[in-house]
Enzyme design. Structure first.
Site, short mmCIF file in Angstrom:
data_model
loop_
_atom_site.label_atom_id
_atom_site.label_comp_id
_atom_site.label_asym_id
_atom_site.label_seq_id
_atom_site.Cartn_x
_atom_site.Cartn_y
_atom_site.Cartn_z
N THR A 16 0.71 -0.87 -0.16
CA THR A 16 -0.05 0.07 0.09
C THR A 16 0.89 1.63 0.27
O THR A 16 0.03 2.42 -0.27
CB THR A 16 -0.90 -0.04 1.36
OG1 THR A 16 -0.44 -0.21 2.94
CG2 THR A 16 -1.83 -1.23 1.16
N LEU A 88 9.09 -2.61 2.20
CA LEU A 88 8.61 -1.89 3.62
C LEU A 88 9.67 -0.59 4.31
O LEU A 88 10.93 -0.59 3.97
CB LEU A 88 8.98 -3.23 4.47
CG LEU A 88 7.76 -4.25 4.19
CD1 LEU A 88 8.12 -5.22 5.05
CD2 LEU A 88 6.41 -3.97 5.23
N CYS A 154 17.89 5.79 -3.55
CA CYS A 154 17.65 6.13 -4.78
C CYS A 154 19.09 7.14 -5.18
O CYS A 154 18.92 7.04 -6.65
CB CYS A 154 16.77 6.54 -4.70
SG CYS A 154 15.86 8.18 -3.07
N HIS A 251 15.43 12.08 -8.78
CA HIS A 251 16.45 13.58 -8.58
C HIS A 251 17.57 13.56 -9.45
O HIS A 251 17.54 12.95 -10.14
CB HIS A 251 17.21 11.97 -7.07
CG HIS A 251 16.52 11.48 -6.45
ND1 HIS A 251 15.48 11.94 -6.07
CD2 HIS A 251 16.67 10.54 -5.43
CE1 HIS A 251 14.63 11.94 -5.19
NE2 HIS A 251 15.58 10.90 -4.20
#
Length: 361
Positions: A16, A88, A154, A251
């Site tokens: 989610t 997660l 990232c 980014h």
């Protein structure tokens, strides 16, 4: 050359959240990875996915998931799955991912919890999929078939791709200076409060600079000769300044590098090396790999997040403004799609490489 791989059932943890949502979008049309189960927090367990999620993607919830119920993030609820993709948050990922690994699953994680573990590969699939070899040692030490592979941060992911290309062509880089302009999606949902980010630049992201400086050295390092861990690139100096800017996805990073070998390459040679760079994920025919790993831009005002973040489905790194650095050797601007290559896409390509190389039977 692409291999024929039989369909495999996969599960998505944190389904989610924003990274979990991106996993589901990317996997909806995958040629052989099939989402079989999804997991989320206890408040979502038992709900149909559309009722459990605050959907934040620009495309609708794929039809395949509209009747799928959310399970608890427990191994027993994912029977029949071979691969687990974890979106997660780090505050809960540690114990959960460990439980899935110990239950025999191949876990591909976006969380930071195990990036420093000596037997856990930290893999940017366009750079160092050869580090997956340590998985065999991980399994042998644990005497279990499961394993964990982690993604990089990232911002680190975007940085190491052009660094790897330049080192392949011109030898070691000994100094890297990088300043990031990071999108708000990197903070998850609900993320940065609007009164903090609108009309503003936030010159601090907790823990981000240290991650970039350390992770770069592991990714660009090598397997230790004893195959019990990694030989870090400790001779490489990396200095990062990380900022948050009011951009949704993508980014941007301003990078300066110094090469160990003298004389340093000229601009034309650097451009050619970046454009020509290829990686194992491409050679193996991984379906989520970009056709071109690095897109080099000629226009003086590119790359830009709004114009370039979706290029090649967000799986490539864009580089532009390549020029001489009066302090170091070369400087350039790069753009990485932080929710694709910087997160879910990297995990998916890592799993594709693992399948192609026989790590997942």
């Amino acid at each position: 050359m692409a291999q024929q791989i039989s369909p495999l059932n996969v599960g998505v943890l944190g389904a989610t959240g924003t990274v979990g949502q991106r996993f589901l979008v990317l996997l909806a049309s995958h040629p052989y990875l099939r989402v079989h189960a999804i997991g989320a927090s206890p408040r979502s367990v038992g709900l149909a996915y559309p009722k459990a999620v605050k959907w934040k993607q620009t495309t609708p919830i794929p039809k395949a998931y509209r009747d799928l119920n959310v399970s608890a993030c427990e191994p027993g609820a994912f029977a029949g799955c071979k691969i687990i993709f974890s979106g997660l948050d780090a505050d809960v990922a540690g114990d959960i991912e460990l439980a899935f690994r110990d239950a025999g699953f191949a876990v591909f994680s976006n969380a930071k919890n195990y990036r420093r573990a000596p037997l856990v590969p930290l893999v940017v699939p366009l750079v160092n999929p050869d580090h997956l070899a340590i998985v065999r040692q991980q399994q042998q030490e644990l005497k279990k078939p499961g394993f964990i592979v982690t993604n990089a941060n990232c911002s680190t992911t975007g940085l190491v791709v052009p660094l790897a290309a330049l080192e392949r062509a011109f030898g070691p880089i000994d100094t890297v200076l990088v300043t990031t302009l990071q999108a708000i999606s990197g903070a998850g949902y609900p993320g940065v409060p609007s009164l903090d980010i609108m009309d503003n630049v936030v010159p601090f992201i907790g823990g981000e600079e240290e991650k970039m400086e350390w992770e770069t050295k592991k990714i660009l390092g090598s397997l230790a000769s004893t195959t019990t861990g990694f030989a870090l690139r400790d001779e490489m100096r990396v200095s990062a300044t990380c900022t948050r800017v009011p951009v949704i996805d993508g980014h941007t990073e301003c990078v300066s590098v110094r090469f160990a070998r003298r004389p340093a390459p000229d601009i034309a040679a650097v451009r050619a090396a970046l454009s020509a760079y290829t990686c194992d994920a491409q050679t193996l025919g991984c379906p989520s790999a970009p056709v071109q790993a690095i897109e080099v831009h000629d226009a003086e005002d590119r790359p830009q997040p709004r114009l370039d973040r979706e290029s090649q489905a967000g799986a490539a790194v864009s580089v532009g403004r390549i020029r001489t650095c009066p302090v170091l050797d070369i400087k350039f601007v790069l753009l990485v799609n932080n929710v694709c290559l910087g997160a879910a896409t990297s995990s998916i390509i890592n799993a594709e490489v693992a399948c192609a190389q026989g790590f997942i039977a």
